[in-house]
Scaffold this motif. Structure first.
Motif, PDB file in Angstrom:
ATOM      1  N   LEU A  22       0.856  -1.185   0.000  1.00 60.17           N
ATOM      2  CA  LEU A  22       0.000   0.000   0.000  1.00 60.17           C
ATOM      3  C   LEU A  22       0.892   1.235   0.000  1.00 60.17           C
ATOM      4  N   PRO A  23       0.489   2.304  -0.660  1.00 59.10           N
ATOM      5  CA  PRO A  23       1.348   3.504  -0.745  1.00 59.10           C
ATOM      6  C   PRO A  23       1.321   4.347   0.530  1.00 59.10           C
ATOM      7  N   VAL A  24       1.645   3.686   1.652  1.00 56.36           N
ATOM      8  CA  VAL A  24       1.629   4.382   2.947  1.00 56.36           C
ATOM      9  C   VAL A  24       2.981   4.314   3.643  1.00 56.36           C
ATOM     10  N   LEU A 125       5.418  11.770   5.161  1.00 58.15           N
ATOM     11  CA  LEU A 125       4.083  11.176   5.060  1.00 58.15           C
ATOM     12  C   LEU A 125       3.061  12.211   4.608  1.00 58.15           C
ATOM     13  N   VAL A 126       3.173  13.415   5.153  1.00 55.11           N
ATOM     14  CA  VAL A 126       2.234  14.480   4.802  1.00 55.11           C
ATOM     15  C   VAL A 126       2.532  15.045   3.417  1.00 55.11           C
ATOM     16  N   LEU A 127       3.764  15.475   3.201  1.00 52.76           N
ATOM     17  CA  LEU A 127       4.102  16.175   1.962  1.00 52.76           C
ATOM     18  C   LEU A 127       3.954  15.296   0.721  1.00 52.76           C
ATOM     19  N   PHE A 128       4.395  14.036   0.817  1.00 53.06           N
ATOM     20  CA  PHE A 128       4.340  13.177  -0.362  1.00 53.06           C
ATOM     21  C   PHE A 128       2.911  12.784  -0.712  1.00 53.06           C
ATOM     22  N   VAL A 262      -2.062  10.690   9.789  1.00 56.72           N
ATOM     23  CA  VAL A 262      -1.053   9.913  10.511  1.00 56.72           C
ATOM     24  C   VAL A 262       0.215  10.741  10.703  1.00 56.72           C
ATOM     25  N   GLY A 263       0.651  11.409   9.649  1.00 59.34           N
ATOM     26  CA  GLY A 263       1.847  12.245   9.741  1.00 59.34           C
ATOM     27  C   GLY A 263       1.677  13.375  10.743  1.00 59.34           C
TER      28      GLY A 263
END
Length: 278
Positions: A22-24, A125-128, A262-263
C-alpha cells in the motif's frame, strides 16, 4: 544492544505485510510502531530482512508473469526476432533497478541512521501525499502494458529511490511516477511490484548479517527472522490481491487521506515528547 522480542517480531511483521504494497510506507510505519510501543527503533536491517517475506509474496503472486518475462528476455538475447514485450520488460526492470541499487549502496549509512528520524518520516508522510493527489489529477491514465517504454522504467526507477527515506513509500513513489507518465493505475501498480523485486530481495539478503548482529537498532534471532518473514509473506500476498482490485476502481488519493492525519499525529506526539525522533 537490545534484542527484538517475539511480540515485537509478530506485530512488526504484520505491519510489514499490511503496508509494504500500500502507498503508505512500510518502513515509515515500522519505524513509528516500534517507537510508539517499544520506545526504540527495530532497525533498518530488521526491516529489510522481513521485507523478504513480502517480496516472496510478489514472486508467488506474479510467478507466471515473472517466468514469462525471464523466458522472453533470454529468447530475445538469443534471437533478434523474439524481442517482443517480455524481452523489453526484462530490460526495463533491470534498468529501473539500477538507480536504487547505486544510491542504496552509496548512502547505506545515512539510510540506517539520520534518514530514520521520525520528524523526517512524519513530514514526508504528509508532503508526499500531495504527490499522490497531483498524480491522480494530472496523470492521463490511458497507457497500457504494451505502451511501457524504457523512459517510463527509468522514471519509475528514479522514483523508487525516494523509498530509501521512510515515509515516502516504494509503491507510492513508483506508482505516482507511472501515473504522471500516463499509465493506467493497474499497469503502474503491476510494474511497480515487478520493479521492486530485484531491489528489495537484494537489500534483504545484503542486510541479513546486520539484522542478526546489528551495529544499530536491535538484534533478532534467526528463528524470529524466519517467523517474521512467513507472517509478512501471508499478509503481503493478501494485500497485493486487495490493492490490485482496489486500484481498478478507486483513486490513490484515498491513501493520501490516511497518510496526512497519521503524519500530523506523529508530529504532535513528537512535539509533546511522547515519541523520540531518534
Amino acid at each position: 544492544m537490545t534484542e527484538v522480542s517475539w511480540l515485537q517480531t509478530i506485530v512488526l511483521s504484520i505491519v510489514q505485510g499490511l503496508t509494504e504494497f500500500l502507498p503508505v510506507s512500510s518502513s515509515g510505519h515500522l519505524r513509528i510502531v516500534s517507537e510508539l510501543f517499544w520506545g526504540h527503533d527495530a532497525g533498518a536491517s530488521f526491516t529489510a530482512v522481513v521485507q523478504l517475506g513480502t517480496e516472496l509474496a510478489v514472486l508467488v503472486f506474479f510467478a507466471k508473469d515473472i517466468w514469462r518475462i525471464i523466458c522472453g528476455w533470454f529468447r530475445g538475447l538469443a534471437k533478434k526476432e523474439e524481442r517482443g514485450l517480455d524481452y523489453r520488460m526484462g530490460w526495463m526492470v533491470i534498468a529501473g533497478t539500477i538507480p536504487v541499487v547505486v544510491l542504496g549502496v552509496l548512502f547505506k549509512d545515512a539510510i540506517r541512521s539520520s534518514a530514520r528520524n521520525l520528524w523526517i518520516t512524519a513530514l514526508v508522510l504528509v508532503l508526499f501525499s500531495f504527490v499522490f493527489i497531483a498524480a491522480e489529477r494530472y496523470g492521463a491514465k490511458k497507457r497500457s502494458f504494451e505502451d511501457l517504454t524504457m523512459k517510463d522504467a527509468l522514471i519509475m526507477g528514479l522514483a523508487q529511490c525516494l523509498a530509501l527515506i521512510p515515509g515516502v513509500s516504494r509503491s507510492g513513489g513508483t506508482i505516482s511516477a507511472g501515473l504522471f507518465c500516463g499509465l493506467e493505475r493497474e499497469v503502474a501498480a503491476r510494474f511497480s511490484f515487478l520493479l521492486a523485486i530485484p531491489a528489495v530481495l537484494g537489500s534483504g539478503l545484503f542486510s541479513l548479517p546486520d539484522a542478526l548482529a546489528p551495529t544499530s537498532g536491535q538484534a533478532a534471532s534467526g528463528a524470529q527472522l524466519i517467523v517474521g518473514t512467513i507472517i509478512a509473506f501471508v499478509i503481503g500476498y493478501a494485500s497485493i490481491a486487495w490493492l490490485l482490485k482496489f486500484v481498478s476502481h478507486h483513486s490513490f488519493s484515498w491513501f493520501a487521506a490516511y497518510r496526512i492525519p497519521v503524519g500530523i499525529i506523529v508530529m504532535i506526539l513528537l512535539g509533546a515528547g511522547i515519541l523520540s525522533p531518534l
